[in-house]
Design an enzyme around this catalytic site. Sequence first.
Site, PDB file in Angstrom:
ATOM      1  CE  LYS A 166      -1.404  -1.915   3.633  1.00  0.00           C
ATOM      2  NZ  LYS A 166      -1.951  -2.240   4.966  1.00  0.00           N
ATOM      3  CB  THR A 194      -5.476   7.418   7.635  1.00  0.00           C
ATOM      4  OG1 THR A 194      -4.581   8.009   8.582  1.00  0.00           O
ATOM      5  CG2 THR A 194      -5.705   8.388   6.486  1.00  0.00           C
ATOM      6  N   GLY A 196      -6.809   2.765  11.075  1.00  0.00           N
ATOM      7  CA  GLY A 196      -7.614   1.581  10.755  1.00  0.00           C
ATOM      8  C   GLY A 196      -7.645   1.227   9.276  1.00  0.00           C
ATOM      9  CB  THR A 197      -6.313   2.805   6.158  1.00  0.00           C
ATOM     10  OG1 THR A 197      -5.069   3.055   6.769  1.00  0.00           O
ATOM     11  CG2 THR A 197      -7.083   4.092   6.040  1.00  0.00           C
ATOM     12  N   GLY A 198      -5.390  -0.011   7.296  1.00  0.00           N
ATOM     13  CA  GLY A 198      -4.765  -1.301   6.969  1.00  0.00           C
ATOM     14  C   GLY A 198      -5.721  -2.448   7.268  1.00  0.00           C
ATOM     15  CB  CYS A 199      -7.957  -3.078  10.171  1.00  0.00           C
ATOM     16  SG  CYS A 199      -6.676  -2.910  11.418  1.00  0.00           S
TER      17      CYS A 199
HETATM   18  C1  LIG Z   1      -5.670  -4.177  17.429  1.00  0.00           C
HETATM   19  C2  LIG Z   1      -5.010  -3.446  16.329  1.00  0.00           C
HETATM   20  N1  LIG Z   1      -4.802  -4.078  15.166  1.00  0.00           N
HETATM   21  C3  LIG Z   1      -4.201  -3.411  14.153  1.00  0.00           C
HETATM   22  C4  LIG Z   1      -3.802  -2.099  14.310  1.00  0.00           C
HETATM   23  C5  LIG Z   1      -3.147  -1.365  13.195  1.00  0.00           C
HETATM   24  O1  LIG Z   1      -4.142  -0.999  12.344  1.00  0.00           O
HETATM   25  P1  LIG Z   1      -3.995  -0.274  10.961  1.00  0.00           P
HETATM   26  O2  LIG Z   1      -5.213  -0.520  10.195  1.00  0.00           O
HETATM   27  O3  LIG Z   1      -2.704  -0.623  10.319  1.00  0.00           O
HETATM   28  O4  LIG Z   1      -4.072   1.218  11.409  1.00  0.00           O
HETATM   29  P2  LIG Z   1      -3.009   2.182  11.935  1.00  0.00           P
HETATM   30  O5  LIG Z   1      -2.256   1.621  13.064  1.00  0.00           O
HETATM   31  O6  LIG Z   1      -2.159   2.503  10.738  1.00  0.00           O
HETATM   32  O7  LIG Z   1      -3.821   3.347  12.378  1.00  0.00           O
HETATM   33  C6  LIG Z   1      -4.065  -1.480  15.536  1.00  0.00           C
HETATM   34  N2  LIG Z   1      -3.718  -0.188  15.715  1.00  0.00           N
HETATM   35  N3  LIG Z   1      -4.654  -2.168  16.526  1.00  0.00           N
END
Ligand SMILES: Cc1ncc(COP(=O)(O)OP(=O)(O)O)c(N)n1
Length: 428
Positions: A166, A194, A196-199
Amino acid sequence: MAVLIVAGLDTGGGAGLKADIETVSALGEHPLPVLTSVTYQNPSEVRGYHTLPPEVVREQIRAVRGSFKIGAVKIGMLGSREIAEAVKQETEGLTRVLDPVMESSTGAKLVDSVESVKVLILGSIVTPNVPEAEALSGLKIRSIEEMKEAAKVIAEELGAEAVVIKGGHLSYTDVLYWKGKLYEFPGERVEGFTHGTGCVFSSALAVFLAKGFELPETVERAKRFVEGSIRFSKAEARAVNPLWELERDAHRWRAKGELEEAVKELMELGEKLNPHVPEVGTNFALATPFSEVFAVKGRIVRYGGTIKPVGPVEFNASDHLRRALLKMREFYPEVRAVLNLRYSEELVEKAKKLGLVVSFYDRREEPEDVKRAEKGTMEWGIESAVKRVGKRPDLIYHLGDWGKEPMVLIFGRSAMEVVERVRALSSR
Ligand SMILES: Cc1ncc(COP(=O)(O)OP(=O)(O)O)c(N)n1
Ligand SMILES: Cc1ncsc1CCOP(=O)(O)O
């Protein structure tokens, strides 16, 4: 179809299992949530985390594997090597999407070591961001070409089935390496939260794979879904909003109904309102909480001694009022509706007597560069009127200019509030 989710809990409700569950549900599939760890986090910091015993993770997966038709599994935060080993064994044979979560965007570690994440790479579709791709490939990434090299290394040396890097940290282009071929997915910067976007991206990928799309189309769809979840992100959560499509459609449906009702009420004021309708016509605009604007197609016009809407209430049926409303909402987001009437001193005086907050802008004060720009006058006018009065204006007027009819804009927090204001203003 069910989608298995193996992930950690984000107590801030922005990322992790909650975002995954919402993504899978919003995209119409059934989430099977398996918890690996509990984090103590909010959008600004991760204070720490506690991993579950690997046996607990194993038993959760076993409880559902035999009872559901699982189309794909999304794997997020693993926390520890032992959990990674258990997840690897228990998800053997499933289409696996691995979000190699290592650190939160706030810089806190979410796994004991990179090696633990590597346990699950073989045979998986892996979705690292740039720092994660650097950690997995050992390469420095400064360009799209270097993203492509890293994707190849992760696939060919670590055995991933496919790799999607990404580009959010670099450009907005994502890169896919799959079956010896490279693909680019250009994107552009989207304003919004943004976290949580990775999840959301990896969960959406798992869903579209479960639905049977080929990988390149899956990546394209997941990317567009993430863009929407940033554009319509939640200010309260300071995070992405995986429910955006459902909420957007519900808001549109409600706004259209609310404005249709209000236009009907307005028509009851026909004869009284007729003299207040300007030459260019009146429009009535209502914004959804996502700032999408509905209005009357073709505007509302004088018709004999009364008034008449030319067309139906539609999405994007206004230009001037939409721009006025969106500008006003930058200062006062609670303002959702606006209607324009012909300016008259009498109308403005009446508004003041009714206790409405009145402000104005003077087009002669408009800076030359705004005047020259195609469409800046309305925005400049609203901003200067808001600043002039120092509190939320209910009514803004201007006295016109060459070829510009003097106009009054009546704002409200709902379409009905505007109707009530117009009723009071037009009563004799
Ligand atoms: C419990 C948990 N899992 C994964 C993440 C990381 O999430 P991600 O979507 O990569 O978001 P950011 O960390 O880039 O905001 C997390 N923080 N917590
Ligand atoms: C011409 C004009 N200027 C201010 S309000 C108005 C009429 C409504 O315009 P629109 O239908 O574009 O919202």
